[in-house]
Design a protein around this motif. Structure first.
Motif, PDB file in Angstrom:
ATOM      1  N   GLU A 257       7.879   1.881  -2.234  1.00 15.25           N
ATOM      2  CA  GLU A 257       7.836   1.400  -1.124  1.00 15.25           C
ATOM      3  C   GLU A 257       6.481   1.713   0.028  1.00 15.25           C
ATOM      4  N   LYS A 258       6.257   3.050  -0.048  1.00 16.64           N
ATOM      5  CA  LYS A 258       5.144   3.388   0.780  1.00 16.64           C
ATOM      6  C   LYS A 258       4.035   3.964  -0.037  1.00 16.64           C
ATOM      7  N   GLU A 259       3.724   3.489  -1.117  1.00 15.81           N
ATOM      8  CA  GLU A 259       2.583   3.661  -2.139  1.00 15.81           C
ATOM      9  C   GLU A 259       1.887   2.125  -2.385  1.00 15.81           C
ATOM     10  N   PRO A 287       1.707  10.210   0.615  1.00 16.54           N
ATOM     11  CA  PRO A 287       3.517   9.780   1.535  1.00 16.54           C
ATOM     12  C   PRO A 287       4.416  10.677   1.197  1.00 16.54           C
ATOM     13  N   THR A 288       4.314  11.509   0.434  1.00 20.87           N
ATOM     14  CA  THR A 288       5.472  12.512   0.317  1.00 20.87           C
ATOM     15  C   THR A 288       4.809  13.816   1.503  1.00 20.87           C
ATOM     16  N   VAL A 289       3.833  13.947   1.010  1.00 21.75           N
ATOM     17  CA  VAL A 289       3.307  15.174   1.792  1.00 21.75           C
ATOM     18  C   VAL A 289       3.433  14.479   3.593  1.00 21.75           C
ATOM     19  N   ILE A 290       2.966  13.583   3.690  1.00 16.16           N
ATOM     20  CA  ILE A 290       3.233  13.317   5.505  1.00 16.16           C
ATOM     21  C   ILE A 290       4.460  13.388   5.751  1.00 16.16           C
ATOM     22  N   TYR A 291       5.213  13.144   4.905  1.00 13.32           N
ATOM     23  CA  TYR A 291       7.248  13.020   4.764  1.00 13.32           C
ATOM     24  C   TYR A 291       7.410  14.861   5.426  1.00 13.32           C
ATOM     25  N   GLY A 292       6.896  15.056   4.309  1.00 12.54           N
ATOM     26  CA  GLY A 292       7.097  16.681   5.304  1.00 12.54           C
ATOM     27  C   GLY A 292       6.450  17.382   6.034  1.00 12.54           C
ATOM     28  N   VAL A 293       5.098  16.722   6.281  1.00 12.81           N
ATOM     29  CA  VAL A 293       4.265  17.405   8.473  1.00 12.81           C
ATOM     30  C   VAL A 293       5.307  16.561   9.223  1.00 12.81           C
ATOM     31  N   GLN A 383      -7.932   7.738   5.190  1.00  7.09           N
ATOM     32  CA  GLN A 383      -7.715   8.048   3.825  1.00  7.09           C
ATOM     33  C   GLN A 383      -6.940   7.772   3.716  1.00  7.09           C
ATOM     34  N   GLN A 384      -7.028   6.887   2.382  1.00  8.85           N
ATOM     35  CA  GLN A 384      -6.288   5.660   2.134  1.00  8.85           C
ATOM     36  C   GLN A 384      -5.584   6.362   1.178  1.00  8.85           C
ATOM     37  N   GLN A 385      -3.986   5.838   0.561  1.00  6.62           N
ATOM     38  CA  GLN A 385      -2.976   6.606  -0.306  1.00  6.62           C
ATOM     39  C   GLN A 385      -3.612   6.097  -1.958  1.00  6.62           C
ATOM     40  N   GLY A 386      -3.182   7.267  -2.576  1.00 11.11           N
ATOM     41  CA  GLY A 386      -3.118   7.040  -4.157  1.00 11.11           C
ATOM     42  C   GLY A 386      -2.168   8.371  -4.681  1.00 11.11           C
ATOM     43  N   VAL A 387      -2.483   8.437  -5.839  1.00 13.58           N
ATOM     44  CA  VAL A 387      -2.261   8.923  -7.112  1.00 13.58           C
ATOM     45  C   VAL A 387      -3.085   9.799  -7.413  1.00 13.58           C
ATOM     46  N   GLN A 388      -3.604  11.762  -7.111  1.00  9.61           N
ATOM     47  CA  GLN A 388      -4.291  11.729  -8.023  1.00  9.61           C
ATOM     48  C   GLN A 388      -4.479  13.141  -8.896  1.00  9.61           C
TER      49      GLN A 388
END
Length: 389
Positions: A257-259, A287-293, A383-388
């Motif tokens: 959903e967040k990606e 998005p998981t990093v952001i939620y952790g913050v 900065q945009q989201q994405g799998v690095q």
């Protein structure tokens, strides 16, 4: 002579019965056949109104051909005491029988003024709209954030009408904290919410309410709908998914959903996450990093710092292996279904492509080329989201 008189009387009786039968058939056709209305109209039934007043109003609006037949039909169906106040959209061609069914069934108003309280990812808005019955389209009259703005002039009077349709709409991807804070600001609701519901447990949907509805009861209904959606989706899931419980699948759905906000990408994004889990690769999704913050409380409002990418939190998928411990938002039905039915692809990476969607890649080399193209496009953009990698 008596025989002649009897014969004439019998003939007259037959004529009367035939005429009466024709009259009844005509009346029935008027009652349950298509009505004369050529375009929709709004019918407002006031508190304390009766069928006599309503029938005359409908006749004046051209919705029925006979107020008398309308009242007789209501009496025949024993509905004259069941009239419900409110505003009703009477559609073109509606029969008298259908109209009577509408105005005696009750429920939310289907015409007139609608107040929709929209709870989004980044905030909330009160949206006041009026239905144009002729076109079937809503015309926006006012919009504002009740937590930050002053209500526009005339809003209170319009929103305070007894028959206004009240609705709360929860958008996909909002966090549970956001929902609770928004509901606290809804002055047409009552009651306290004792605790923030579990993340992911609320169903993004539209909820019709009455003034004075209980906030906790609304939360409970959101949870009931989400639980039902998740259970049904889990029951029909694909075999061999790398998560063992519905709760883990809900976590996956929240990442999807967040990606991406592109509907057709959901199952492809799901395939990337599934492929990485199956290979033991870290998910590495922003998005998981952001939620952790943030803990789901508000938005980050800036790019992710390098220190945050390296900081160990239960949600930092650049550091932890596997799924985070809980969902990071409330996913909608489509993302839940995508988690249960991911595409079969070789992709392991994706990055924004500048069009609102993402570029997918199977290899790190191809992914780096996609990243380079995106960075050439994003000059100066957030900065945009994405799998690095």
């Amino acid at each position: 002579m008596w025989r002649h008189i009897a014969s004439n009387f019998l003939t007259l009786l037959i004529v009367i019965l035939v005429a009466l039968g024709g009259l009844i058939a005509w009346g029935k056709k008027q009652y349950d056949g298509p009505g004369p209305l050529t375009q929709g109209v709004c019918l407002r039934v006031e508190q304390g109104a009766n069928f006599a007043r309503v029938s005359e109003d409908l006749r004046a609006k051209g919705a029925i051909s006979s107020a008398y037949i309308f009242r007789v039909g209501a009496s025949y169906e024993d509905k004259t005491s069941q009239l419900k106040f409110g505003s009703y959209l009477i559609e073109p061609g509606s029969s008298m029988q259908r109209i009577i069914g509408q105005i005696t069934a009750g429920g939310p108003s289907t015409c007139g003024t609608e107040l929709n309280y929209l709870i989004g990812v980044n905030g909330q808005q009160m949206i006041l709209r009026e239905l144009d019955a002729a076109t079937g389209l809503y015309v926006e009259a006012a919009k504002f954030d009740p937590t930050a703005d002053t209500a526009p002039e005339g809003f209170a009077a319009a929103a305070g009408q007894a028959d206004v349709r009240l609705r709360v709409t929860l958008v996909e991807g909002a966090t549970s904290w956001r929902v609770v804070e928004a509901l606290k600001a809804a002055d047409f609701l009552e009651g306290a919410i004792r605790a923030v519901p579990d993340e992911g447990s609320l169903a993004p949907d539209s909820y019709d309410l009455r003034r004075g509805s209980d906030r906790a009861a609304l939360i409970a209904e959101m949870q009931r709908r989400q639980s039902a959606i998740l259970a049904a989706a889990w029951e029909g899931r694909d075999a061999g998914l790398p998560y063992d419980t519905p709760e883990e699948a809900l976590v996956m759905a929240s990442l999807i959903e967040k990606e991406t906000g592109v509907p057709e990408e959901r199952t492809r994004v799901a395939s990337v996450f599934v492929n990485r889990l199956e290979r033991g690769m870290r998910l590495q999704t922003d998005p998981t990093v952001i939620y952790g913050v943030t803990g789901g409380k508000g938005v980050l409002g800036r790019g992710i710092r390098q220190s945050e990418l390296q900081r160990r939190t239960p949600y930092n998928t650049y550091v932890i292996t596997g799924l985070p411990p809980t969902p990071i938002a409330n996913p909608g039905r489509a993302s839940i279904l995508a988690a249960m039915h991911p595409d079969k692809t070789p992709y392991l990476y994706f990055v924004a492509d500048g069009s609102g969607g993402h570029a997918f890649a199977e290899t790190l080399e191809a992914h780096n080329a996609n990243v380079a193209r995106w960075r050439a496009l994003e000059r100066g953009q957030p900065q945009q989201q994405g799998v690095q990698n």
